[in-house]
Design a protein around this motif. Structure first.
Motif, mmCIF file in Angstrom:
data_model
loop_
_atom_site.group_PDB
_atom_site.id
_atom_site.type_symbol
_atom_site.label_atom_id
_atom_site.label_comp_id
_atom_site.label_asym_id
_atom_site.label_seq_id
_atom_site.Cartn_x
_atom_site.Cartn_y
_atom_site.Cartn_z
ATOM 1 N N ALA A 155 -1.503 3.189 -4.244
ATOM 2 C CA ALA A 155 -1.819 4.574 -3.884
ATOM 3 C C ALA A 155 -2.625 4.586 -2.591
ATOM 4 N N VAL A 156 -2.179 5.374 -1.626
ATOM 5 C CA VAL A 156 -2.880 5.533 -0.349
ATOM 6 C C VAL A 156 -3.434 6.947 -0.279
ATOM 7 N N GLU A 157 -4.716 7.076 0.029
ATOM 8 C CA GLU A 157 -5.385 8.374 0.101
ATOM 9 C C GLU A 157 -6.446 8.328 1.198
ATOM 10 N N PRO A 158 -6.424 9.277 2.144
ATOM 11 C CA PRO A 158 -7.358 9.219 3.268
ATOM 12 C C PRO A 158 -8.759 9.748 2.990
ATOM 13 N N VAL A 159 -8.932 10.588 1.963
ATOM 14 C CA VAL A 159 -10.223 11.256 1.745
ATOM 15 C C VAL A 159 -11.048 10.456 0.734
ATOM 16 N N ALA A 216 6.517 11.377 12.158
ATOM 17 C CA ALA A 216 5.756 10.120 12.104
ATOM 18 C C ALA A 216 5.697 9.568 10.688
ATOM 19 N N ALA A 217 5.516 10.456 9.703
ATOM 20 C CA ALA A 217 5.455 10.014 8.313
ATOM 21 C C ALA A 217 6.801 9.462 7.852
ATOM 22 N N VAL A 218 7.882 10.158 8.187
ATOM 23 C CA VAL A 218 9.211 9.691 7.784
ATOM 24 C C VAL A 218 9.506 8.323 8.399
ATOM 25 N N ALA A 219 9.112 8.118 9.652
ATOM 26 C CA ALA A 219 9.308 6.819 10.289
ATOM 27 C C ALA A 219 8.516 5.725 9.578
ATOM 28 N N GLU A 220 7.303 6.053 9.142
ATOM 29 C CA GLU A 220 6.491 5.085 8.398
ATOM 30 C C GLU A 220 7.107 4.763 7.043
ATOM 31 N N PHE A 221 7.618 5.766 6.361
ATOM 32 C CA PHE A 221 8.272 5.511 5.081
ATOM 33 C C PHE A 221 9.457 4.560 5.285
ATOM 34 N N HIS A 222 10.236 4.814 6.326
ATOM 35 C CA HIS A 222 11.383 3.953 6.631
ATOM 36 C C HIS A 222 10.913 2.528 6.911
ATOM 37 N N ARG A 223 9.801 2.394 7.603
ATOM 38 C CA ARG A 223 9.288 1.059 7.962
ATOM 39 C C ARG A 223 8.862 0.264 6.732
ATOM 40 N N VAL A 224 8.113 0.883 5.815
ATOM 41 C CA VAL A 224 7.542 0.122 4.695
ATOM 42 C C VAL A 224 8.523 -0.066 3.547
ATOM 43 N N LEU A 225 9.631 0.686 3.551
ATOM 44 C CA LEU A 225 10.626 0.549 2.490
ATOM 45 C C LEU A 225 11.562 -0.621 2.758
ATOM 46 N N ARG A 226 11.968 -1.286 1.693
ATOM 47 C CA ARG A 226 13.000 -2.305 1.779
ATOM 48 C C ARG A 226 14.357 -1.631 1.994
ATOM 49 N N VAL A 229 -5.620 0.998 -4.916
ATOM 50 C CA VAL A 229 -5.942 2.168 -4.094
ATOM 51 C C VAL A 229 -6.389 1.724 -2.703
ATOM 52 N N LEU A 230 -5.759 2.297 -1.672
ATOM 53 C CA LEU A 230 -6.047 1.946 -0.289
ATOM 54 C C LEU A 230 -6.378 3.198 0.510
ATOM 55 N N SER A 231 -7.197 3.028 1.541
ATOM 56 C CA SER A 231 -7.464 4.101 2.489
ATOM 57 C C SER A 231 -6.387 4.084 3.569
ATOM 58 N N GLY A 232 -5.877 5.260 3.903
ATOM 59 C CA GLY A 232 -4.875 5.330 4.959
ATOM 60 C C GLY A 232 -4.213 6.684 4.985
ATOM 61 N N GLU A 287 0.939 8.679 8.296
ATOM 62 C CA GLU A 287 1.427 8.350 9.629
ATOM 63 C C GLU A 287 1.030 6.937 10.066
ATOM 64 N N ALA A 288 0.158 6.281 9.315
ATOM 65 C CA ALA A 288 -0.300 4.924 9.651
ATOM 66 C C ALA A 288 -0.596 4.195 8.345
ATOM 67 N N LEU A 289 0.442 3.851 7.624
ATOM 68 C CA LEU A 289 0.279 3.247 6.302
ATOM 69 C C LEU A 289 -0.221 1.808 6.416
ATOM 70 N N PRO A 290 -1.174 1.420 5.572
ATOM 71 C CA PRO A 290 -1.741 0.065 5.648
ATOM 72 C C PRO A 290 -0.898 -0.953 4.872
ATOM 73 N N LEU A 291 0.402 -0.994 5.150
ATOM 74 C CA LEU A 291 1.322 -1.886 4.475
ATOM 75 C C LEU A 291 2.222 -2.583 5.492
ATOM 76 N N ARG A 292 2.768 -3.720 5.070
ATOM 77 C CA ARG A 292 3.680 -4.479 5.924
ATOM 78 C C ARG A 292 5.071 -3.836 5.927
ATOM 79 N N ASP A 293 5.864 -4.203 6.892
ATOM 80 C CA ASP A 293 7.255 -3.754 6.928
ATOM 81 C C ASP A 293 7.974 -4.215 5.658
#
Length: 249
Positions: A68-72, A119-129, A88-91, A94-100
């Motif tokens: 789970a990623v949550e910025p607040v 930006a969010a959709v691009a990040e989702f594409h990046r971190v998904l297999r 639980v991670l901070s992030g 648009e800048a997810l703290p996960l690897r490709d």
């Protein structure tokens, strides 16, 4: 990546009220998401902008590994307490703290309208297999109901330019980017049953209400308390739960 001021301040101040008053999601919609996202043991699912974990807690029983990623900070503190089995991670979206290619599925509950969509959709594409999926879910208030109409009269003057999923603008960056294709959608009727205190928490935890100056926020709370007193107990709020799933192209 920064988040909007009313979200940062409102969700920080309103985290406990959010947990007490915000609805979860109907079992039918949760089961549908599990199936469409193919969640289960050996799978990893990422909940983005997870808040206090209203959806996160429903992902854990699937057997998947849950991140789970949550910025607040205030929301994360509640999330860590109520969903101890999630990492639980901070992030931000648009800048997810996960690897490709680190996760098999991404979900966003009641939050995508806050994001920079492309930006969010691009990040989702990046971190998904490859062939990974992402899901969106919202509870849409049945604003024609008398109690919902009374609440709108109180809170709408403070809405201003805060993002909202009701306008449907979230669809464009998902559909137009070419990174995902639609894989299904569902609508489920849902009812939330509240006592008077939970009812006040439900609406006072809306970001732009929680972020108001103290005097204005106290006025809103007093008016919500009056609506609760007139509504009878318990208070029943109607929603349509909407869920959407997309597959990585």
């Amino acid at each position: 990546m920064t988040i909007r001021e009313e979200a940062a301040r409102g969700f920080q101040l309103g985290a406990d009220a959010y947990e007490r008053g915000r609805p979860g999601y109907p079992p039918e919609a949760v089961k549908w998401l599990w199936q469409k996202l193919r969640l289960g043991p050996g799978w990893t699912v990422l909940d983005v902008a997870a808040g206090t974990g209203k959806l996160t807690r429903e992902l854990v029983p699937s057997g998947a590994t849950v991140i789970a990623v949550e910025p607040v900070e205030g929301m994360r503190a509640v999330l860590e307490r109520v969903v101890p089995d999630a990492s639980v991670l901070s992030g931000t979206a648009e800048a997810l703290p996960l690897r490709d290619g680190e996760v098999d599925a991404v979900v966003v509950a009641q939050a995508f309208h806050w994001f920079d969509g492309p930006a969010a959709v691009a990040e989702f594409h990046r971190v998904l297999r490859p062939l990974g999926r992402f899901g969106l879910i919202w509870n849409r208030r049945l604003v024609g109901e008398p109690v919902h109409r009374a609440v709108r009269e109180i809170i709408d003057p403070y809405h201003r330019d805060s993002p909202s999923h009701y306008r449907g603008e979230w669809r464009r960056p998902v559909a137009d980017g070419g990174l995902f294709v639609a894989a299904g959608e569902i609508e489920v009727p849902f009812e939330q049953v509240l006592d008077a205190g939970e009812f006040v928490d439900r609406f006072s935890s809306i970001s732009y209400i929680a972020a108001l100056p103290d005097r204005d926020r106290e006025t809103v709370v007093e008016r919500l308390q009056a609506v609760a007193a007139d509504a009878g107990q318990p208070i029943r709020l109607g929603y349509t739960t909407e869920a959407y799933v997309y597959q990585r192209a």
